[in-house]
Design a protein around this motif. Structure first.
Motif, PDB file in Angstrom:
ATOM      1  N   MET A  23       0.871  -1.100  -0.069  1.00 25.14           N
ATOM      2  CA  MET A  23      -0.022   0.103  -0.086  1.00 25.14           C
ATOM      3  C   MET A  23       0.776   1.138   0.039  1.00 25.14           C
ATOM      4  O   MET A  23       1.876   1.331   0.624  1.00 25.14           O
ATOM      5  N   LYS A  24       0.565   2.082  -0.895  1.00 22.43           N
ATOM      6  CA  LYS A  24       1.235   3.276  -1.162  1.00 22.43           C
ATOM      7  C   LYS A  24       0.309   4.607  -1.306  1.00 22.43           C
ATOM      8  O   LYS A  24      -0.704   4.360  -1.692  1.00 22.43           O
ATOM      9  N   GLU A  25       0.861   5.932  -1.379  1.00 20.51           N
ATOM     10  CA  GLU A  25       0.077   6.732  -1.584  1.00 20.51           C
ATOM     11  C   GLU A  25       0.469   7.205  -3.020  1.00 20.51           C
ATOM     12  O   GLU A  25       1.518   6.864  -3.521  1.00 20.51           O
ATOM     13  N   LEU A  26      -0.470   7.530  -3.771  1.00 28.01           N
ATOM     14  CA  LEU A  26      -0.636   7.873  -5.052  1.00 28.01           C
ATOM     15  C   LEU A  26       0.152   9.309  -5.395  1.00 28.01           C
ATOM     16  O   LEU A  26      -0.139  10.120  -4.467  1.00 28.01           O
ATOM     17  N   ASN A  27       0.985   9.276  -6.139  1.00 28.38           N
ATOM     18  CA  ASN A  27       1.645  10.606  -6.480  1.00 28.38           C
ATOM     19  C   ASN A  27       0.662  11.336  -7.543  1.00 28.38           C
ATOM     20  O   ASN A  27       0.089  10.699  -8.243  1.00 28.38           O
ATOM     21  N   LYS A  28       1.134  12.379  -7.850  1.00 28.18           N
ATOM     22  CA  LYS A  28       0.436  13.379  -8.647  1.00 28.18           C
ATOM     23  C   LYS A  28       0.225  12.638 -10.165  1.00 28.18           C
ATOM     24  O   LYS A  28      -0.759  12.837 -10.689  1.00 28.18           O
ATOM     25  N   LEU A  29       1.328  12.287 -10.481  1.00 28.39           N
ATOM     26  CA  LEU A  29       1.280  11.767 -12.005  1.00 28.39           C
ATOM     27  C   LEU A  29       0.493  10.506 -12.069  1.00 28.39           C
ATOM     28  O   LEU A  29      -0.283  10.497 -13.098  1.00 28.39           O
ATOM     29  N   GLU A  30       0.408   9.589 -11.213  1.00 20.26           N
ATOM     30  CA  GLU A  30      -0.201   8.488 -11.523  1.00 20.26           C
ATOM     31  C   GLU A  30      -1.645   8.499 -10.930  1.00 20.26           C
ATOM     32  O   GLU A  30      -2.618   7.745 -11.240  1.00 20.26           O
ATOM     33  N   ARG A  31      -2.014   9.592 -10.098  1.00 22.60           N
ATOM     34  CA  ARG A  31      -3.349   9.751  -9.287  1.00 22.60           C
ATOM     35  C   ARG A  31      -4.594   9.569 -10.470  1.00 22.60           C
ATOM     36  O   ARG A  31      -5.516   9.034 -10.403  1.00 22.60           O
ATOM     37  N   GLU A  32      -4.243  10.714 -11.505  1.00 21.02           N
ATOM     38  CA  GLU A  32      -5.325  11.008 -12.647  1.00 21.02           C
ATOM     39  C   GLU A  32      -5.446   9.522 -13.138  1.00 21.02           C
ATOM     40  O   GLU A  32      -6.453   9.083 -13.509  1.00 21.02           O
ATOM     41  N   ILE A  33      -4.480   8.891 -13.641  1.00 17.54           N
ATOM     42  CA  ILE A  33      -4.497   7.796 -14.485  1.00 17.54           C
ATOM     43  C   ILE A  33      -5.060   6.527 -13.709  1.00 17.54           C
ATOM     44  O   ILE A  33      -5.848   5.821 -14.132  1.00 17.54           O
ATOM     45  N   TRP A  34      -4.806   6.494 -12.431  1.00 17.45           N
ATOM     46  CA  TRP A  34      -5.288   5.265 -11.442  1.00 17.45           C
ATOM     47  C   TRP A  34      -6.750   5.617 -11.455  1.00 17.45           C
ATOM     48  O   TRP A  34      -7.623   4.663 -11.359  1.00 17.45           O
ATOM     49  N   ILE A  35      -7.150   6.817 -11.033  1.00 18.14           N
ATOM     50  CA  ILE A  35      -8.627   7.071 -10.896  1.00 18.14           C
ATOM     51  C   ILE A  35      -9.416   6.956 -12.180  1.00 18.14           C
ATOM     52  O   ILE A  35     -10.312   6.227 -12.175  1.00 18.14           O
ATOM     53  N   SER A  36      -8.725   7.396 -13.380  1.00 13.94           N
ATOM     54  CA  SER A  36      -9.500   7.014 -14.566  1.00 13.94           C
ATOM     55  C   SER A  36      -9.475   5.690 -15.075  1.00 13.94           C
ATOM     56  O   SER A  36     -10.781   5.070 -15.263  1.00 13.94           O
ATOM     57  N   PHE A  37      -8.640   4.995 -14.723  1.00 15.43           N
ATOM     58  CA  PHE A  37      -8.693   3.586 -14.844  1.00 15.43           C
ATOM     59  C   PHE A  37      -9.742   2.756 -14.273  1.00 15.43           C
ATOM     60  O   PHE A  37     -10.420   1.880 -14.820  1.00 15.43           O
ATOM     61  N   HIS A  38      -9.787   2.976 -12.873  1.00 18.37           N
ATOM     62  CA  HIS A  38     -10.667   2.119 -12.022  1.00 18.37           C
ATOM     63  C   HIS A  38     -11.854   2.805 -12.125  1.00 18.37           C
ATOM     64  O   HIS A  38     -13.028   1.964 -12.038  1.00 18.37           O
ATOM     65  N   GLU A  39     -12.271   3.920 -12.555  1.00 16.44           N
ATOM     66  CA  GLU A  39     -13.642   4.437 -12.946  1.00 16.44           C
ATOM     67  C   GLU A  39     -13.878   3.802 -14.072  1.00 16.44           C
ATOM     68  O   GLU A  39     -15.096   3.136 -14.216  1.00 16.44           O
ATOM     69  N   PHE A  40     -13.332   3.581 -15.256  1.00 17.33           N
ATOM     70  CA  PHE A  40     -13.487   2.723 -16.325  1.00 17.33           C
ATOM     71  C   PHE A  40     -13.873   1.402 -16.065  1.00 17.33           C
ATOM     72  O   PHE A  40     -14.741   0.480 -16.524  1.00 17.33           O
ATOM     73  N   ALA A  41     -12.835   0.610 -15.064  1.00 16.90           N
ATOM     74  CA  ALA A  41     -12.833  -0.787 -15.175  1.00 16.90           C
ATOM     75  C   ALA A  41     -13.943  -1.275 -14.281  1.00 16.90           C
ATOM     76  O   ALA A  41     -14.576  -2.160 -14.740  1.00 16.90           O
ATOM     77  N   TYR A  42     -14.449  -0.561 -13.302  1.00 18.28           N
ATOM     78  CA  TYR A  42     -15.616  -1.143 -12.353  1.00 18.28           C
ATOM     79  C   TYR A  42     -16.708  -1.021 -13.253  1.00 18.28           C
ATOM     80  O   TYR A  42     -17.410  -2.008 -13.279  1.00 18.28           O
ATOM     81  N   LYS A  43     -17.022   0.191 -13.961  1.00 23.84           N
ATOM     82  CA  LYS A  43     -18.075   0.234 -14.858  1.00 23.84           C
ATOM     83  C   LYS A  43     -18.113  -0.848 -15.903  1.00 23.84           C
ATOM     84  O   LYS A  43     -19.082  -1.367 -16.350  1.00 23.84           O
ATOM     85  N   ASP A  44     -16.955  -1.122 -16.287  1.00 25.05           N
ATOM     86  CA  ASP A  44     -17.015  -1.936 -17.575  1.00 25.05           C
ATOM     87  C   ASP A  44     -17.361  -3.661 -17.159  1.00 25.05           C
ATOM     88  O   ASP A  44     -18.065  -4.281 -17.620  1.00 25.05           O
ATOM     89  N   ASP A  45     -16.460  -3.752 -15.784  1.00 25.63           N
ATOM     90  CA  ASP A  45     -16.815  -5.312 -15.221  1.00 25.63           C
ATOM     91  C   ASP A  45     -18.434  -5.269 -14.846  1.00 25.63           C
ATOM     92  O   ASP A  45     -18.964  -6.373 -15.189  1.00 25.63           O
ATOM     93  N   LEU A  46     -18.999  -4.525 -14.174  1.00 23.58           N
ATOM     94  CA  LEU A  46     -20.286  -4.258 -13.816  1.00 23.58           C
ATOM     95  C   LEU A  46     -21.304  -4.572 -15.313  1.00 23.58           C
ATOM     96  O   LEU A  46     -22.161  -5.389 -15.020  1.00 23.58           O
TER      97      LEU A  46
END
Length: 159
Positions: free
Chosen positions: A1-24
């Motif tokens: 477990m780590k803190e998200l840095n500024k660069l990866e935060r936006e990508i992380w959030i975008s990916f998981h928003e897409f992924a959960y909706k796609d899987d659902l």
């Protein structure tokens, strides 16, 4: 477990928003034809929305070994911090989540993981009557996946 840095935060959030909706969406579409994959993708919708919540609201990135356990443990920890929001959410909840307690929310994810493991790995019931399997996939989707996703979406939206 780590803190998200500024660069990866936006990508992380975008990916998981897409992924959960796609899987659902996939989980719902697969109930009749491929109930096993419906359960697997339904669980991953739960898993991904939890990672979205942890990242977006608490700036937590989960990766490495034992990711599923880390996600569950982190959810338990942060829900203690969000206790007041959670109590309010559950008090104002729609019927499908009324009566749940704070401790029940991580339990839903644990149950989802157990069901996913039963169908993803060797299990004697995987090849049982297809009608029963479809029924199980439908119940899993409606009673566990949809309920959990609704709770997490509400938590994300009130934060």
């Amino acid at each position: 477990m780590k803190e998200l840095n500024k660069l990866e935060r936006e990508i992380w959030i975008s990916f998981h928003e897409f992924a959960y909706k796609d899987d659902l969406k996939l989980s719902k579409e697969l109930i009749e034809k491929h109930p096993r994959w419906s359960i697997i993708s339904g669980y991953y919708a739960m898993h991904d929305i939890t990672k979205l919540y942890l990242g977006k609201i608490h700036n937590i990135k989960i990766s490495g070994f034992n990711v599923h356990k880390q996600v569950i443990d982190s959810l338990k920890d942060v829900l203690k911090l969000d206790n007041k929001k959670l109590i309010e959410l559950l008090e104002n909840a729609e019927n499908e989540i009324k009566g749940l307690g704070i401790e029940d929310i991580p339990y839903l994810l644990v149950e989802g993981k157990k069901e996913r493991a039963k169908v993803q790995y060797y299990s004697s019931n995987v090849f049982s009557d297809n009608k029963e399997y479809v029924k199980k996939a439908k119940e899993f989707f409606e009673e566990l996946v949809v309920v959990f996703v609704k709770i997490m979406e509400d938590l994300i939206n009130v934060s």
